[in-house]
Design an enzyme around this catalytic site. Sequence first.
Site, PDB file in Angstrom:
ATOM      1  N   ASN A   1      -8.808   4.610  -5.228  1.00  0.00           N
ATOM      2  CA  ASN A   1      -7.548   4.651  -4.487  1.00  0.00           C
ATOM      3  C   ASN A   1      -7.045   6.082  -4.612  1.00  0.00           C
ATOM      4  OD1 ASN A   1      -5.011   4.568  -3.429  1.00  0.00           O
ATOM      5  ND2 ASN A   1      -4.412   2.663  -4.421  1.00  0.00           N
TER       6      ASN A   1
ATOM      7  N   ALA B   1      -2.166   9.868  -2.320  1.00  0.00           N
ATOM      8  CA  ALA B   1      -1.840  10.947  -1.366  1.00  0.00           C
ATOM      9  C   ALA B   1      -3.037  11.866  -1.084  1.00  0.00           C
ATOM     10  CB  ALA B   1      -0.664  11.757  -1.891  1.00  0.00           C
TER      11      ALA B   1
ATOM     12  N   ARG C   1       1.860   1.496   8.371  1.00  0.00           N
ATOM     13  CA  ARG C   1       2.925   2.358   7.876  1.00  0.00           C
ATOM     14  C   ARG C   1       3.139   3.554   8.818  1.00  0.00           C
ATOM     15  NH1 ARG C   1       2.215   3.124   1.552  1.00  0.00           N
ATOM     16  NH2 ARG C   1       4.307   3.965   1.874  1.00  0.00           N
TER      17      ARG C   1
ATOM     18  N   GLU D   1     -13.133   2.548  -0.659  1.00  0.00           N
ATOM     19  CA  GLU D   1     -11.793   3.147  -0.612  1.00  0.00           C
ATOM     20  C   GLU D   1     -10.798   1.994  -0.620  1.00  0.00           C
ATOM     21  OE1 GLU D   1     -11.061   5.320   3.008  1.00  0.00           O
ATOM     22  OE2 GLU D   1      -8.931   5.611   2.523  1.00  0.00           O
TER      23      GLU D   1
ATOM     24  N   HIS E   1      -6.690   0.703  -0.787  1.00  0.00           N
ATOM     25  CA  HIS E   1      -5.250   0.960  -0.718  1.00  0.00           C
ATOM     26  C   HIS E   1      -4.497  -0.349  -0.902  1.00  0.00           C
ATOM     27  CE1 HIS E   1      -5.795   5.076   0.576  1.00  0.00           C
ATOM     28  NE2 HIS E   1      -6.758   4.631   1.373  1.00  0.00           N
TER      29      HIS E   1
ATOM     30  N   PRO F   1      -2.588  10.105  -7.493  1.00  0.00           N
ATOM     31  CA  PRO F   1      -1.237  10.441  -7.914  1.00  0.00           C
ATOM     32  C   PRO F   1      -0.200   9.346  -7.711  1.00  0.00           C
ATOM     33  CG  PRO F   1      -2.019  11.933  -6.182  1.00  0.00           C
ATOM     34  CD  PRO F   1      -3.165  11.070  -6.567  1.00  0.00           C
ATOM     35  N   ASN F   2       0.643   9.235  -8.715  1.00  0.00           N
ATOM     36  CA  ASN F   2       1.811   8.344  -8.752  1.00  0.00           C
ATOM     37  C   ASN F   2       1.479   6.875  -8.977  1.00  0.00           C
ATOM     38  OD1 ASN F   2       3.860  10.391  -8.299  1.00  0.00           O
ATOM     39  ND2 ASN F   2       2.979  10.577  -6.257  1.00  0.00           N
TER      40      ASN F   2
ATOM     41  N   ARG G   1       8.394   1.331  -9.375  1.00  0.00           N
ATOM     42  CA  ARG G   1       9.159   1.871  -8.243  1.00  0.00           C
ATOM     43  C   ARG G   1       8.650   1.245  -6.941  1.00  0.00           C
ATOM     44  NH1 ARG G   1      12.320   3.754 -11.175  1.00  0.00           N
ATOM     45  NH2 ARG G   1      12.645   5.845 -11.954  1.00  0.00           N
TER      46      ARG G   1
ATOM     47  N   TYR H   1       4.771  -1.864  -2.933  1.00  0.00           N
ATOM     48  CA  TYR H   1       3.598  -1.942  -3.824  1.00  0.00           C
ATOM     49  C   TYR H   1       3.600  -3.146  -4.765  1.00  0.00           C
ATOM     50  CZ  TYR H   1       3.090   2.823  -2.106  1.00  0.00           C
ATOM     51  OH  TYR H   1       2.957   3.919  -1.292  1.00  0.00           O
TER      52      TYR H   1
END
Length: 146
Positions: free
Chosen positions: A73, A76, A106, A97, A99, A11-12, A19, A24
């Site tokens: 990836n 969330a 974070r 995996e 990211h 998602p996103n 954004r 990112y």
Amino acid sequence: MSKPIYILNGPNLNRLGVREPEIYGYTTLAEVEALCREAVGERPLEFRQTNSEETMIDWIHEATDRSAGMIINPAAFTFYSMAIMDALKMFGKPLIEYHISNIHKREPMYHNSLVSGVATAVLAGLGAKGYVHAVRILIEMIGEDD
Ligand code: CA2
């Protein structure tokens, strides 16, 4: 004919480059896809993004039946989706995996991945262009046979 590599994005991530560039970066997901297509060479690539958990699970099942290996990836979903963790548990092939940001640097809510325990390897913090490193490593893991 070699089996495809799947690169699945959660998602996103369709908003990448648009954004929060301080986290990112400015690279868009379409640019990431182009870099990954270059990195896989002749091998077929399924590069996808979804905001839907159901769709992601269906794609993981499809990759389980068809692919040589996967980079995911989960965004969330990483932190709460038992259903995606269960689907990945059954994958049975090289699984990275990925990211973009270093999730461990974070806020604490980003620290506990449900996916890391079922992945072959975990890469985080190499930025959007770092997907290319994950592709190269995945191809090495897959080897000659698949
Ligand atoms: O660093 C990553 O790749 C993440 O998987 C990105 C997820 C976050 O939930 C993970 O903790 C780490 C968030 C994806 C949101 O994507 C955006 C992209 C551009 C702008 C805003 C959000």
